[in-house]
Design a protein around this motif. Structure first.
Motif, PDB file in Angstrom:
ATOM      1  N   VAL A  54     -28.127 -32.054  29.768  1.00  0.00           N
ATOM      2  CA  VAL A  54     -27.671 -32.015  28.382  1.00  0.00           C
ATOM      3  C   VAL A  54     -26.148 -31.874  28.332  1.00  0.00           C
ATOM      4  CG1 VAL A  54     -27.862 -30.794  26.177  1.00  0.00           C
ATOM      5  CG2 VAL A  54     -29.847 -30.934  27.686  1.00  0.00           C
ATOM      6  N   THR A  55     -25.529 -32.615  27.418  1.00  0.00           N
ATOM      7  CA  THR A  55     -24.105 -32.467  27.109  1.00  0.00           C
ATOM      8  C   THR A  55     -24.006 -32.115  25.633  1.00  0.00           C
ATOM      9  OG1 THR A  55     -23.481 -34.139  28.730  1.00  0.00           O
ATOM     10  CG2 THR A  55     -21.853 -33.622  27.042  1.00  0.00           C
ATOM     11  N   VAL A  56     -23.326 -31.007  25.331  1.00  0.00           N
ATOM     12  CA  VAL A  56     -23.090 -30.619  23.944  1.00  0.00           C
ATOM     13  C   VAL A  56     -21.587 -30.529  23.743  1.00  0.00           C
ATOM     14  CG1 VAL A  56     -23.442 -28.870  22.157  1.00  0.00           C
ATOM     15  CG2 VAL A  56     -25.262 -29.328  23.822  1.00  0.00           C
ATOM     16  N   SER A  57     -21.074 -31.379  22.868  1.00  0.00           N
ATOM     17  CA  SER A  57     -19.647 -31.409  22.564  1.00  0.00           C
ATOM     18  C   SER A  57     -19.467 -30.960  21.118  1.00  0.00           C
ATOM     19  CB  SER A  57     -19.120 -32.833  22.749  1.00  0.00           C
ATOM     20  OG  SER A  57     -17.769 -32.911  22.368  1.00  0.00           O
ATOM     21  N   ALA A  58     -18.723 -29.867  20.926  1.00  0.00           N
ATOM     22  CA  ALA A  58     -18.507 -29.338  19.577  1.00  0.00           C
ATOM     23  C   ALA A  58     -17.022 -29.372  19.258  1.00  0.00           C
ATOM     24  CB  ALA A  58     -19.034 -27.916  19.477  1.00  0.00           C
ATOM     25  N   SER A  59     -16.685 -29.828  18.057  1.00  0.00           N
ATOM     26  CA  SER A  59     -15.294 -29.804  17.630  1.00  0.00           C
ATOM     27  C   SER A  59     -15.228 -29.288  16.195  1.00  0.00           C
ATOM     28  CB  SER A  59     -14.655 -31.191  17.744  1.00  0.00           C
ATOM     29  OG  SER A  59     -15.372 -32.125  16.985  1.00  0.00           O
ATOM     30  N   ALA A  60     -14.122 -28.646  15.877  1.00  0.00           N
ATOM     31  CA  ALA A  60     -13.936 -28.107  14.539  1.00  0.00           C
ATOM     32  C   ALA A  60     -12.575 -28.514  14.023  1.00  0.00           C
ATOM     33  CB  ALA A  60     -14.064 -26.587  14.558  1.00  0.00           C
ATOM     34  N   GLY A  61     -12.510 -28.777  12.733  1.00  0.00           N
ATOM     35  CA  GLY A  61     -11.251 -29.160  12.118  1.00  0.00           C
ATOM     36  C   GLY A  61     -11.502 -29.842  10.789  1.00  0.00           C
ATOM     37  N   ILE A  62     -10.431 -30.231  10.136  1.00  0.00           N
ATOM     38  CA  ILE A  62     -10.532 -30.933   8.857  1.00  0.00           C
ATOM     39  C   ILE A  62      -9.833 -32.273   9.009  1.00  0.00           C
ATOM     40  CG2 ILE A  62     -10.027 -30.851   6.390  1.00  0.00           C
ATOM     41  CD1 ILE A  62      -9.871 -27.769   6.706  1.00  0.00           C
ATOM     42  N   THR A  94     -24.864 -33.890  20.627  1.00  0.00           N
ATOM     43  CA  THR A  94     -25.784 -33.517  21.698  1.00  0.00           C
ATOM     44  C   THR A  94     -26.322 -34.786  22.342  1.00  0.00           C
ATOM     45  OG1 THR A  94     -26.459 -31.542  20.499  1.00  0.00           O
ATOM     46  CG2 THR A  94     -27.901 -32.275  22.262  1.00  0.00           C
ATOM     47  N   HIS A  95     -26.263 -34.834  23.667  1.00  0.00           N
ATOM     48  CA  HIS A  95     -26.803 -35.988  24.386  1.00  0.00           C
ATOM     49  C   HIS A  95     -27.673 -35.497  25.535  1.00  0.00           C
ATOM     50  CE1 HIS A  95     -27.165 -39.994  26.019  1.00  0.00           C
ATOM     51  NE2 HIS A  95     -26.857 -39.494  27.197  1.00  0.00           N
ATOM     52  N   CYS A  96     -28.868 -36.069  25.652  1.00  0.00           N
ATOM     53  CA  CYS A  96     -29.787 -35.726  26.738  1.00  0.00           C
ATOM     54  C   CYS A  96     -30.035 -36.960  27.590  1.00  0.00           C
ATOM     55  CB  CYS A  96     -31.130 -35.261  26.180  1.00  0.00           C
ATOM     56  SG  CYS A  96     -31.005 -33.845  25.085  1.00  0.00           S
ATOM     57  N   CYS A  97     -30.204 -36.745  28.888  1.00  0.00           N
ATOM     58  CA  CYS A  97     -30.560 -37.843  29.782  1.00  0.00           C
ATOM     59  C   CYS A  97     -31.401 -37.265  30.914  1.00  0.00           C
ATOM     60  CB  CYS A  97     -29.305 -38.551  30.290  1.00  0.00           C
ATOM     61  SG  CYS A  97     -28.075 -37.475  31.070  1.00  0.00           S
ATOM     62  N   LEU A 101     -27.281 -36.710  37.878  1.00  0.00           N
ATOM     63  CA  LEU A 101     -25.898 -36.590  37.410  1.00  0.00           C
ATOM     64  C   LEU A 101     -25.571 -37.533  36.246  1.00  0.00           C
ATOM     65  CD1 LEU A 101     -24.008 -36.171  40.816  1.00  0.00           C
ATOM     66  CD2 LEU A 101     -24.675 -34.388  39.206  1.00  0.00           C
ATOM     67  N   CYS A 102     -26.531 -37.718  35.349  1.00  0.00           N
ATOM     68  CA  CYS A 102     -26.347 -38.678  34.253  1.00  0.00           C
ATOM     69  C   CYS A 102     -25.435 -38.151  33.154  1.00  0.00           C
ATOM     70  CB  CYS A 102     -27.697 -39.081  33.665  1.00  0.00           C
ATOM     71  SG  CYS A 102     -28.638 -37.679  32.996  1.00  0.00           S
ATOM     72  N   ASN A 103     -25.168 -36.833  33.130  1.00  0.00           N
ATOM     73  CA  ASN A 103     -24.338 -36.293  32.050  1.00  0.00           C
ATOM     74  C   ASN A 103     -22.866 -36.173  32.462  1.00  0.00           C
ATOM     75  OD1 ASN A 103     -24.854 -34.124  33.816  1.00  0.00           O
ATOM     76  ND2 ASN A 103     -24.891 -32.613  32.173  1.00  0.00           N
ATOM     77  N   SER A 105     -20.430 -38.040  31.285  1.00  0.00           N
ATOM     78  CA  SER A 105     -19.563 -38.289  30.139  1.00  0.00           C
ATOM     79  C   SER A 105     -19.344 -37.018  29.322  1.00  0.00           C
ATOM     80  CB  SER A 105     -20.191 -39.369  29.253  1.00  0.00           C
ATOM     81  OG  SER A 105     -19.456 -39.513  28.066  1.00  0.00           O
ATOM     82  N   ALA A 106     -18.184 -36.916  28.674  1.00  0.00           N
ATOM     83  CA  ALA A 106     -17.895 -35.773  27.811  1.00  0.00           C
ATOM     84  C   ALA A 106     -18.456 -35.975  26.415  1.00  0.00           C
ATOM     85  CB  ALA A 106     -16.387 -35.553  27.721  1.00  0.00           C
ATOM     86  N   ALA A 107     -18.793 -37.194  26.073  1.00  0.00           N
ATOM     87  CA  ALA A 107     -19.235 -37.500  24.713  1.00  0.00           C
ATOM     88  C   ALA A 107     -20.718 -37.208  24.545  1.00  0.00           C
ATOM     89  CB  ALA A 107     -18.963 -38.971  24.401  1.00  0.00           C
ATOM     90  N   GLY A 108     -21.080 -36.677  23.408  1.00  0.00           N
ATOM     91  CA  GLY A 108     -22.490 -36.525  23.069  1.00  0.00           C
ATOM     92  C   GLY A 108     -23.015 -37.885  22.663  1.00  0.00           C
ATOM     93  N   GLY A 109     -23.528 -38.637  23.627  1.00  0.00           N
ATOM     94  CA  GLY A 109     -24.011 -39.974  23.342  1.00  0.00           C
ATOM     95  C   GLY A 109     -23.043 -41.056  23.777  1.00  0.00           C
ATOM     96  N   GLY A 110     -22.028 -40.691  24.550  1.00  0.00           N
ATOM     97  CA  GLY A 110     -21.068 -41.673  25.046  1.00  0.00           C
ATOM     98  C   GLY A 110     -21.644 -42.465  26.196  1.00  0.00           C
ATOM     99  N   PRO A 111     -20.830 -43.303  26.824  1.00  0.00           N
ATOM    100  CA  PRO A 111     -21.325 -44.132  27.918  1.00  0.00           C
ATOM    101  C   PRO A 111     -21.746 -43.277  29.109  1.00  0.00           C
ATOM    102  CG  PRO A 111     -18.949 -44.291  27.730  1.00  0.00           C
ATOM    103  CD  PRO A 111     -19.424 -43.510  26.546  1.00  0.00           C
ATOM    104  N   GLN A 112     -22.834 -43.636  29.724  1.00  0.00           N
ATOM    105  CA  GLN A 112     -23.344 -42.898  30.874  1.00  0.00           C
ATOM    106  C   GLN A 112     -23.195 -43.749  32.131  1.00  0.00           C
ATOM    107  OE1 GLN A 112     -24.398 -39.639  30.492  1.00  0.00           O
ATOM    108  NE2 GLN A 112     -23.566 -40.022  28.475  1.00  0.00           N
ATOM    109  N   VAL A 113     -23.067 -43.102  33.263  1.00  0.00           N
ATOM    110  CA  VAL A 113     -22.896 -43.793  34.532  1.00  0.00           C
ATOM    111  C   VAL A 113     -24.113 -43.517  35.394  1.00  0.00           C
ATOM    112  CG1 VAL A 113     -21.444 -43.965  36.586  1.00  0.00           C
ATOM    113  CG2 VAL A 113     -20.399 -43.532  34.370  1.00  0.00           C
TER     114      VAL A 113
END
Length: 133
Positions: A54-62, A94-97, A101-103, A105-113
């Motif tokens: 699982v990769t969980v990427s959280a960002s906050a801002g306006i 949130t991205h699951c695979c 070592l499929c996770n 990528s830093a993106a939740g749902g970005g390209p996987q290798v």
């Protein structure tokens, strides 16, 4: 000679790297509350009950006006956590695979290798080092 040992070593290395993907336990990258994906590339052997990386990427801002930062978490999990959330101030991807070592990528749902691409890249890097004069 050195080159004949190399010819035997490389296919064995590649087979070993690709064979890990077929093992029973999953291997995922893991990290906790990191700002950069470079700090999230530690391979971790998951337990037999874990079926997801699982990769969980959280960002906050306006918008582009106020950036309150970003955190990245990667881990093994028996389940795939809830869906991505995008509110006005907080975004959680949130991205699951389910492969070796499929996770990466830093993106939740970005390209996987895939593990094959990782193995070939590692092999080419090793070749470049070994073939230097």
């Amino acid at each position: 000679t050195g080159s004949s040992r190399m010819k035997v070593f490389l296919p064995v290395l590649l087979a070993a790297l690709l064979g890990v993907e077929q093992a029973h336990s999953l291997v995922c990258f893991s990290c906790k509350n990191q700002k950069s994906n470079l700090n999230c590339l530690t391979p971790t052997m998951c337990s037999d009950s874990d079926h997801y990386c699982v990769t969980v990427s959280a960002s906050a801002g306006i918008g582009n006006v106020v950036d309150l930062g970003r955190t990245l978490n990667k881990f093994c999990s028996p389940i795939c956590p809830g869906p991505s959330v995008n509110l006005a101030v907080v975004s959680v991807g949130t991205h699951c695979c389910q492969s070796f070592l499929c996770n990466i990528s830093a993106a939740g749902g970005g390209p996987q290798v895939s593990a094959t691409v990782l193995a070939i890249g590692l092999l080419l890097s090793l070749l470049a080092v070994l073939l230097q004069p």
